[in-house]
Structure formats: C-alpha cells, structure tokens
Design a protein around this motif. Structure first.
Motif, short mmCIF file in Angstrom:
data_model
loop_
_atom_site.label_atom_id
_atom_site.label_comp_id
_atom_site.label_asym_id
_atom_site.label_seq_id
_atom_site.Cartn_x
_atom_site.Cartn_y
_atom_site.Cartn_z
N THR A 77 -87.79 78.17 64.55
CA THR A 77 -88.06 76.85 63.98
C THR A 77 -87.70 76.84 62.51
N LEU A 78 -88.11 77.89 61.79
CA LEU A 78 -87.79 77.99 60.37
C LEU A 78 -86.29 78.00 60.15
N THR A 79 -85.58 78.77 60.94
CA THR A 79 -84.12 78.84 60.83
C THR A 79 -83.50 77.45 61.02
N LYS A 80 -83.98 76.73 62.02
CA LYS A 80 -83.49 75.38 62.29
C LYS A 80 -83.76 74.45 61.11
N VAL A 81 -84.98 74.52 60.56
CA VAL A 81 -85.34 73.65 59.44
C VAL A 81 -84.50 73.97 58.21
N MET A 109 -81.27 72.15 58.01
CA MET A 109 -81.33 70.69 58.13
C MET A 109 -81.17 69.97 56.79
N ASN A 110 -80.74 70.65 55.77
CA ASN A 110 -80.44 70.05 54.46
C ASN A 110 -81.63 69.37 53.79
N TYR A 111 -82.81 69.94 53.91
CA TYR A 111 -83.94 69.46 53.14
C TYR A 111 -83.74 69.87 51.69
N ASP A 112 -84.25 69.07 50.76
CA ASP A 112 -84.22 69.45 49.35
C ASP A 112 -85.21 70.57 49.08
#
Length: 161
Positions: free
Chosen positions: A47-51, A54-57
């Motif tokens: 899940t962490l890898t996916k997040v 995801m281009n979050y700031d």
C-alpha cells in the motif's frame, strides 16, 4: 499544515492499531478522505509503495512503535519524527526508543527528531542525555484545528534533514 500550503497529502497507517478509523468509518475501505487528506488505514508495505507512486506532495507514514521490521522504511523518509513521552509513569518507552536507535547505529545526523508532547507542568525536554535533535509540541485536543501561532513550530519540526 495541508490546508495552509495546499499540499496534496496522504496519511498511511502502517501499523496494526487502526486508530485512524476513529475519524471515519473505514472497515473495509482502502482509503477515505477527511479534511482534504487521504487516509490509508490498514496499510501494508505494498500500500505504501502504491501511495508513494501517486504523486502526493506529502506522504505521512505512521509506523507506530518503530521496530526492526519497519526501520528500513522509516530511515528512507525525508523527515523522521519519533513521537516520544517523558512522563515519569512511562519513561521506559523513551529509553527503549533511544536504545533501539543506538543498537541499530542510527546517528544524530541520520536519525530522527524526537518530538515530545509537552502536556506536563514542567514543559521541558530531558535533552541532557539525548543525542538526537529534540522538539517540543503542545498537546492538541484536535490536531486538525491548529492555530496560526503554531505554524512556525510545525515548519521547524518538518524541516527535511
């Protein structure tokens, strides 16, 4: 801080407490949004890898109590905060954390900032025997309601190493 700077932010709960579910019903949900922050309860490393892709700031990862299984990911973080207490009734936790960092050869230059919640009358940090950077932070009833006087403290705490 997310609302002040308009960062696209994710919070990943990478521990077994599931405490973040108190904000919203999240029994089987992979993600829910609260106050414009995407929360990922029940997260695991994939899940962490996916997040992270995801281009979050900003991505905030709650590792819970740091241990040998999460240390490698913790050390990859740009800003490493270890929330500690120095309450007389719970001072073993601080000692355990410091011993864990030392036994894993985490130095001050690469180590975390120790963030103390200043809820006791003394309002001081016992840094005379701590080798790591320390910072104090006042107790917040609601961490989503932060007044402007705390932004300088938050900026300083969140400086990248």
């Amino acid at each position: 801080m997310r609302n002040r700077y308009k960062y696209r932010t994710a919070y990943v709960e990478l521990n077994g407490t599931h405490e973040i579910c108190a904000l919203a019903p999240c029994n089987d949900k992979e993600v829910f949004t609260y106050k414009n922050v995407d929360f990922y309860p029940h997260a695991i490393i994939p899940t962490l890898t996916k997040v992270l892709n995801m281009n979050y700031d900003r991505v905030i990862v709650d590792f819970g109590i740091i241990n040998i299984n999460t240390l490698k990911e913790f050390m990859r973080c740009d800003v490493k905060l270890s929330v500690c207490t120095h309450s007389k009734w719970n001072n073993g936790t601080l000692s355990d954390t410091l011993n864990f960092f030392e036994s894993n050869k985490i130095t001050n230059s690469k180590g975390p900032k120790l963030l103390f919640n200043l809820v006791e009358k003394e309002k001081t940090i016992p840094n005379h025997y701590i080798k790591y950077q320390t910072a104090g932070f006042p107790y917040l009833e609601d961490p989503f309601l932060i007044n402007s006087s705390l932004f300088g403290t938050l900026d300083k705490i969140s400086e990248r190493n």
